[in-house]
Design a protein around this motif. Structure first.
Motif, PDB file in Angstrom:
ATOM      1  N   GLU A  57       0.982  -1.226  -0.110  1.00 13.98           N
ATOM      2  CA  GLU A  57      -0.094  -0.209   0.063  1.00 13.98           C
ATOM      3  C   GLU A  57       0.765   1.186  -0.043  1.00 13.98           C
ATOM      4  O   GLU A  57       0.425   2.287  -0.624  1.00 13.98           O
ATOM      5  CB  GLU A  57      -0.829  -0.121   1.323  1.00 13.98           C
ATOM      6  CG  GLU A  57      -1.848   1.122   1.365  1.00 13.98           C
ATOM      7  CD  GLU A  57      -2.924   0.959   2.528  1.00 13.98           C
ATOM      8  OE1 GLU A  57      -4.131   0.410   2.173  1.00 13.98           O
ATOM      9  OE2 GLU A  57      -2.464   1.415   3.494  1.00 13.98           O
ATOM     10  N   ALA A  58       2.033   1.256   0.997  1.00 18.29           N
ATOM     11  CA  ALA A  58       2.962   2.421   0.703  1.00 18.29           C
ATOM     12  C   ALA A  58       3.401   2.706  -0.452  1.00 18.29           C
ATOM     13  O   ALA A  58       3.691   3.803  -1.035  1.00 18.29           O
ATOM     14  CB  ALA A  58       4.158   2.130   1.783  1.00 18.29           C
ATOM     15  N   TRP A 112       5.834   5.852  -2.204  1.00 19.64           N
ATOM     16  CA  TRP A 112       7.046   5.087  -1.478  1.00 19.64           C
ATOM     17  C   TRP A 112       7.438   4.181  -2.373  1.00 19.64           C
ATOM     18  O   TRP A 112       7.369   2.966  -2.097  1.00 19.64           O
ATOM     19  CB  TRP A 112       6.781   4.847  -0.042  1.00 19.64           C
ATOM     20  CG  TRP A 112       6.166   5.638   0.739  1.00 19.64           C
ATOM     21  CD1 TRP A 112       5.114   6.139   1.004  1.00 19.64           C
ATOM     22  CD2 TRP A 112       7.056   6.781   1.557  1.00 19.64           C
ATOM     23  NE1 TRP A 112       4.953   7.405   2.012  1.00 19.64           N
ATOM     24  CE2 TRP A 112       6.081   7.671   2.225  1.00 19.64           C
ATOM     25  CE3 TRP A 112       8.464   6.782   1.585  1.00 19.64           C
ATOM     26  CZ2 TRP A 112       6.489   8.566   2.837  1.00 19.64           C
ATOM     27  CZ3 TRP A 112       9.001   7.972   2.584  1.00 19.64           C
ATOM     28  CH2 TRP A 112       8.004   9.054   3.155  1.00 19.64           C
ATOM     29  N   VAL A 113       8.064   4.499  -3.633  1.00 23.84           N
ATOM     30  CA  VAL A 113       8.554   3.456  -4.624  1.00 23.84           C
ATOM     31  C   VAL A 113       9.611   2.653  -4.121  1.00 23.84           C
ATOM     32  O   VAL A 113       9.477   1.477  -4.817  1.00 23.84           O
ATOM     33  CB  VAL A 113       9.011   4.394  -5.974  1.00 23.84           C
ATOM     34  CG1 VAL A 113       7.616   4.876  -6.610  1.00 23.84           C
ATOM     35  CG2 VAL A 113      10.158   5.316  -5.526  1.00 23.84           C
ATOM     36  N   ASP A 114      10.542   2.895  -3.121  1.00 20.64           N
ATOM     37  CA  ASP A 114      11.540   2.189  -2.842  1.00 20.64           C
ATOM     38  C   ASP A 114      10.883   1.151  -1.786  1.00 20.64           C
ATOM     39  O   ASP A 114      11.781   0.307  -1.021  1.00 20.64           O
ATOM     40  CB  ASP A 114      12.697   2.901  -2.657  1.00 20.64           C
ATOM     41  CG  ASP A 114      13.626   3.205  -3.533  1.00 20.64           C
ATOM     42  OD1 ASP A 114      13.188   2.771  -4.781  1.00 20.64           O
ATOM     43  OD2 ASP A 114      14.156   4.285  -3.614  1.00 20.64           O
TER      44      ASP A 114
END
Length: 468
Positions: A66-67, A72-74
């Motif tokens: 979900e992040a 928060w691509v990494d």
């Protein structure tokens, strides 16, 4: 007659601990508790608490996923360290057990690490042969997982075993369709186990609202759990380190582990009940009245051993009411007609109180208010998961007879609904409440029109007038 104790409690779980602590600490009774296993009982040691922590842990990969939907691509999750989690969990359970024990000891309760049996209406005997006399006996030994009675069932595990596994199974079969089976399937699937849930019925969660059962079943499948309904094992065989299961349709399959979640039974065997004539029900449960009193006046019972409503808060309430009634001079009968409960599946859990739609319709005409939507938080992250709110309202009185919530943190929302319903809330009361926006819970107070009316209207009351 002088007794060693005013109260001897057999069982140090939620109900027994509360009854003993209140009786001794608040009312000055001389109290002892005997517990053969660990203080805290099923909920603290092998039930609600460790299960909820495991559910939190098993959902961390979904939280990371979900992040990424929020930019928060990494964000990523590495391998899961089961031994580390299990050991930390055990340390937490040790802490809680100590807290339970200290709470009783500080209240003046004598504790015995022992199995206890009833010798006569005023005498108990510990496993070492020591006997104590007591004015009152309270049985609070809870229940134990029940096995299905099939060939080779000794090769399977029970729910208690899940918390102490040496390793997580690569492929696991869960047998059952109740809340324990659904929650453990959620846990194991979240930890990365290939999870198969087999249930002899046609839908999960028998006894819950039919519409909500469908939502839970759909979520189970959509989360990656393989759901097999109307099928159940008939034989287990050990094949090396694995278990070969033969199902009732004669299909065979191997699993790393098989876990039975096929119900629980009151733990009434070898308690000495036959010595005093305490009456039991068909499931082995101790029969009690609204004061938790058995057929023997000096003997009482609370919690799962009575098989009334098998939930921790119910045992706690019954234990407290017992202490208030017997030692506090404040008679409080037990009324469990409206008990909230929750099934902690993920991503959405199910919380419920009151009547199901089917139960309500059988009693009279009711309006069904229902709304389904995709919650903002998960929708933004790309999830298709839907929440559902449902109110069941009596047409004649406008009373809210039932509330069912399927969504994130449903149990947290329902707790406050339970307060309102306990005060006799009507649909008009819900309508008057101003919504908190944007929340999932606001749907409960913004459903204005029923989606359907079910049940038959009650016949009008006949009024007779005098004829001159």
């Amino acid at each position: 007659m002088t007794f060693d104790y005013d109260l001897f409690v057999i069982g140090g779980g939620s109900g027994g601990a509360r009854a003993s602590r209140i009786s001794a600490g608040e009312y000055g009774a001389r109290v002892a508790v005997a517990e053969e296993s660990r203080m805290g009982g099923t909920c603290v040691i092998r039930g609600c608490v460790p299960k909820k922590l495991m559910i939190y842990g098993s959902q961390m990969p979904k939280e990371i996923e979900e992040a990424r939907g929020y930019g928060w691509v990494d964000a990523s999750v590495g391998p899961f360290d089961w031994p580390m989690f299990r050991d930390k969990l055990n340390r937490e359970l040790n802490r809680l057990e100590a807290a339970y024990t200290n709470g009783m000891v500080n209240a003046g309760v004598d504790t015995y690490k022992s199995r206890a049996r009833i010798v006569d209406p005023h005498t108990v005997e510990l496993s070492d042969g020591t006997r104590y006399t007591t004015k009152h006996i309270l049985i609070a030994v809870g229940g134990r997982p029940a096995l299905p009675g099939i060939e080779g069932e000794e090769h399977g595990l029970i729910s208690d075993d899940l918390f102490q596994l040496e390793r997580l199974p690569g492929k696991v079969l869960l047998v059952g369709g109740g809340y324990i089976a659904c929650e453990f399937a959620t846990i194991l699937n979240g930890f990365g186990c290939k999870t198969i849930l087999a249930y002899r019925g046609d839908a999960l969660l028998r006894g819950f609202d039919e519409e909500m059962r469908d939502h839970v079943s759909s979520q189970v499948v959509n989360s990656g759990i393989e759901l097999r309904v109307q099928v159940t094992p008939k034989r287990l065989e050990k094949v090396g380190e694995r278990v070969l299961v033969t199902f009732d349709d004669d299909q065979q399959e191997e699993f790393d582990d098989v876990i039975f979640a096929t119900g629980r039974k009151p733990y009434t065997w070898d308690l000495g009940l036959e010595n005093v004539g305490v009456k039991l029900g068909p499931n082995g449960q101790i029969l009690v009245d609204e004061w938790s009193q058995t057929s023997v006046p000096s003997i009482y019972a609370v919690g799962d051993v009575t098989d009334l409503v098998n939930l921790t808060p119910v045992a706690i309430r019954a234990g407290h009411n017992f202490a208030d009634t017997v030692f506090g001079g404040k008679p409080k009968p037990c009324d469990f007609s409206q008990v909230p409960s929750a099934v902690y599946t993920r991503p959405h859990e199910l919380a419920t109180i009151g009547l199901t739609e089917e139960q309500a319709a059988a009693r009279g005409q009711v309006d069904i208010y229902s709304g389904g939507f995709r919650p903002m938080r998960s929708l933004f992250a790309g999830s298709e998961a839907r929440s559902v709110m449902k109110l069941i309202v009596d047409v004649e009185t406008d009373l809210v007879l039932g509330c069912h919530i399927f969504g994130p943190d449903a149990g947290e929302m329902l707790q406050m609904v339970a307060v309102a319903m306990g005060m006799g809330a009507t649909k008009a009361d819900f309508d008057r409440a101003v919504a908190i926006h944007p929340t999932v819970a606001e749907e409960l107070v913004t459903m204005r029109k029923p989606v359907r009316r079910v049940g038959e209207a009650k016949p009008a009351t006949l009024r007779h007038s005098a004829v001159s």
